[in-house]
Design an enzyme around this catalytic site. Structure first.
Site, PDB file in Angstrom:
ATOM      1  N   HIS A 166      12.017  16.880  80.459  1.00 55.88           N
ATOM      2  CA  HIS A 166      10.713  17.363  80.955  1.00 55.88           C
ATOM      3  C   HIS A 166      10.875  18.562  81.889  1.00 55.88           C
ATOM      4  O   HIS A 166      10.041  18.787  82.753  1.00 55.88           O
ATOM      5  CB  HIS A 166       9.940  16.257  81.675  1.00 55.88           C
ATOM      6  CG  HIS A 166       9.967  14.944  80.952  1.00 55.88           C
ATOM      7  ND1 HIS A 166       9.068  14.616  79.963  1.00 55.88           N
ATOM      8  CD2 HIS A 166      10.817  13.895  81.047  1.00 55.88           C
ATOM      9  CE1 HIS A 166       9.353  13.406  79.488  1.00 55.88           C
ATOM     10  NE2 HIS A 166      10.411  12.944  80.119  1.00 55.88           N
ATOM     11  N   SER A 287      12.909  48.317  83.623  1.00 58.10           N
ATOM     12  CA  SER A 287      11.474  48.551  83.584  1.00 58.10           C
ATOM     13  C   SER A 287      11.227  50.009  83.929  1.00 58.10           C
ATOM     14  O   SER A 287      11.960  50.598  84.727  1.00 58.10           O
ATOM     15  CB  SER A 287      10.795  47.641  84.605  1.00 58.10           C
ATOM     16  OG  SER A 287       9.570  48.210  84.999  1.00 58.10           O
ATOM     17  N   LYS A 293      14.366  45.804  87.979  1.00 57.89           N
ATOM     18  CA  LYS A 293      14.289  44.857  86.871  1.00 57.89           C
ATOM     19  C   LYS A 293      15.459  44.959  85.894  1.00 57.89           C
ATOM     20  O   LYS A 293      15.947  46.031  85.584  1.00 57.89           O
ATOM     21  CB  LYS A 293      12.991  45.080  86.062  1.00 57.89           C
ATOM     22  CG  LYS A 293      11.732  44.620  86.756  1.00 57.89           C
ATOM     23  CD  LYS A 293      11.714  43.130  87.072  1.00 57.89           C
ATOM     24  CE  LYS A 293      11.389  42.260  85.886  1.00 57.89           C
ATOM     25  NZ  LYS A 293      10.032  42.468  85.371  1.00 57.89           N
ATOM     26  N   GLU A 300      14.263  37.509  74.321  1.00 51.89           N
ATOM     27  CA  GLU A 300      12.795  37.482  74.217  1.00 51.89           C
ATOM     28  C   GLU A 300      12.346  37.904  72.820  1.00 51.89           C
ATOM     29  O   GLU A 300      11.461  37.291  72.219  1.00 51.89           O
ATOM     30  CB  GLU A 300      12.170  38.414  75.262  1.00 51.89           C
ATOM     31  CG  GLU A 300      12.247  37.884  76.679  1.00 51.89           C
ATOM     32  CD  GLU A 300      11.718  38.900  77.677  1.00 51.89           C
ATOM     33  OE1 GLU A 300      10.499  39.095  77.727  1.00 51.89           O
ATOM     34  OE2 GLU A 300      12.534  39.514  78.393  1.00 51.89           O
TER      35      GLU A 300
END
Ligand code: ARG
Length: 465
Positions: A166, A287, A293, A300
């Site tokens: 979980h 970025s 970043k 992804e």
């Protein structure tokens, strides 16, 4: 030259004698497949050569025709490799483009190639030959990925991290054990692809348009030449079903599902909030606005591409479901999704083999996370069971201890022996070994367990495959 011979020389469409008006440019584009299927060309030629060899062997064409066809095809392969062959929309598909060029190069022998054959069994053969090669490439990559995971697992067979259920800290596991879970998934994926390969590797040629052919063909000879395991046993089925492609797309969807789950973890682990790993810079981007970043673009995108691959599977299933026997032009729509799934699979696996090998592990952060969340609570319960308590009672006792620790803001291992004894008097000094992370993982010493000694053996077993 007869009138019919002239038709094929002069007009672009192979069937043009039958028609009185040309199709519009839009309809040509709508019905053509040439611009998305040129990758089939080498397989189309391979199939044609095997067919021609058989035709000459059984005496349907002469040995000279076959020699001419071989020569012509060799030149066409050269032209394709040099990028010189001009693919023509007017010629609709890869089969007619190649055949037309062959006729230009060698004349009548080229026109005899299509004897006893149809584009229907031809295209089914091309796709199977191409797909077989794709399966072999991607299956090999799956094995490499499995080994990359096992190599990293061996290195980290004793590196402790929290195991989750979980997404809550559950019990300590080793990082190696976690990685080997994926090695298992990719192992099954490999088996699925190899199983699918058996059904892909059957020869449709000889089915002709749908009913077979009246020429004395030798299908088994063609199958042998092309390395097929056997011949499709029903001509109607051979030209029409694409279940082998659907199976491949389904197997690919499962690979990508596993890749996507792994990606999700890599992304989470790389988040500074978790901080378990870093990925090599070559798999990340920055970025344009936030200078700090480093984004895990590759996992992804892999996660995102999984959606498209699933779509390809549904596309093919839907393409097939309403088709009466035998071949229908609908089947031309089998290619783009299938090609896309195969490309995505191959590229993704190639990248992941490299990316997994380059994972940098932040062992201290993993360990610190495993120390939070009472990950050894089950070990305390098991300890009490070994001292004679029924498991449910032990569970209850430990729940009370966890509650007290939570209030005090400490871990179970921080309680003194006296404090622990207050929960159950059977607890002795040896409990402190049990409550450590090392004690917890080492105790799970059975096949499939997370004990470092088992993880090491398992990783070595995979590396020796
Ligand atoms: N381009 C076609 C396909 O991909 C080849 C078979 C065409 N057959 C036909 N009867 N029109 O399926």
């Amino acid at each position: 030259m007869s009138t019919t011979q002239n038709q094929f020389d002069k007009k672009s469409e192979a069937w043009s004698a039958r028609f009185s008006e040309p199709v519009s440019e839009l309809v040509k584009r709508y019905t053509a497949s040439i611009f998305f299927e040129t990758r089939l060309a080498p397989f189309d030629i391979q199939g044609s050569l095997a067919h021609a060899e058989m035709l000459s062997h059984v005496g349907v064409i002469s040995a000279q025709d076959y020699a001419d066809i071989q020569k012509g095809m060799a030149q066409i392969i050269d032209e394709i490799n040099r990028g010189e062959l001009q693919w023509q929309l007017d010629l609709e598909d890869v089969h007619l483009n190649i055949e037309k060029r062959l006729v230009e190069l060698i004349g009548d022998a080229g026109k005899r190639l299509h004897t006893g054959r149809s584009r229907n069994d031809q295209v089914a053969t091309d796709i199977r030959l191409w797909l077989r090669a794709e399966i072999d490439t991607s299956a090999e990559l799956l094995l490499q990925l499995r080994k990359a995971l096992a190599t990293m697992a061996l290195e980290h067979h004793a590196t402790i991290m929290p195991g989750f259920t979980h997404l809550q800290v559950a019990q300590p596991v080793t990082f190696g054990h976690h990685l080997l879970a994926y090695a298992e998934m990719f192992g099954r994926d490999y088996q699925r692809l190899m199983d699918c390969r058996k059904r892909v590797n059957q020869l449709p040629l000889g089915a002709a348009a749908l009913a077979g052919t009246s020429y004395p063909i030798d299908r088994e000879r063609v199958a042998k030449t092309l390395g097929f395991d056997g011949v499709c046993r029903n001509s109607l089925d051979a030209v029409s079903d694409r279940d082998f492609a659907i199976e491949f797309c389904a197997a690919t969807s499962l690979v990508m599902t596993h890749i996507s789950r792994l990606s999700e973890e890599l992304i989470l682990w790389m988040s500074p909030r978790v901080g378990f790993i870093t990925l090599a810079d070559r798999f990340c981007t920055g970025s344009s606005i936030m200078p700090q970043k480093k984004n895990p673009d590759v996992p992804e995108l892999a996660r995102g591409k999984t959606g498209r691959v699933n779509g390809n599977l549904i596309g093919l299933l839907t393409l097939m479901k309403g088709q009466p026997l035998a071949y229908n032009k609908d089947n031309q729509e089998d290619k783009e999704g299938l090609f896309d799934s195969a490309d995505t699979l191959r590229d993704t696996l190639t990248i992941f083999v490299d990316m997994v090998a380059g994972i940098k592990v932040k062992e201290d952060n993993m360990r610190a996370a495993a120390l939070q969340g009472f990950s050894t609570a089950t070990d305390l319960a098991d300890y009490l069971v070994k001292k004679g308590l029924p498991f449910r009672d032990a569970h209850e006792t430990v729940a009370l201890a966890v509650r007290e620790c939570e209030q005090k803001g400490i871990d179970l291992a921080d309680l003194s022996l006296a404090e622990l004894k207050a929960f159950n008097n059977a607890i002795e000094e040896d409990i402190f070994k049990v409550l450590t992370l090392e004690g917890s993982v080492s105790a799970r010493n059975h096949i499939g367990g997370t004990a470092p000694i088992r993880v090491k053996a398992e990783a070595e077993r995979i590396l020796a495959e």
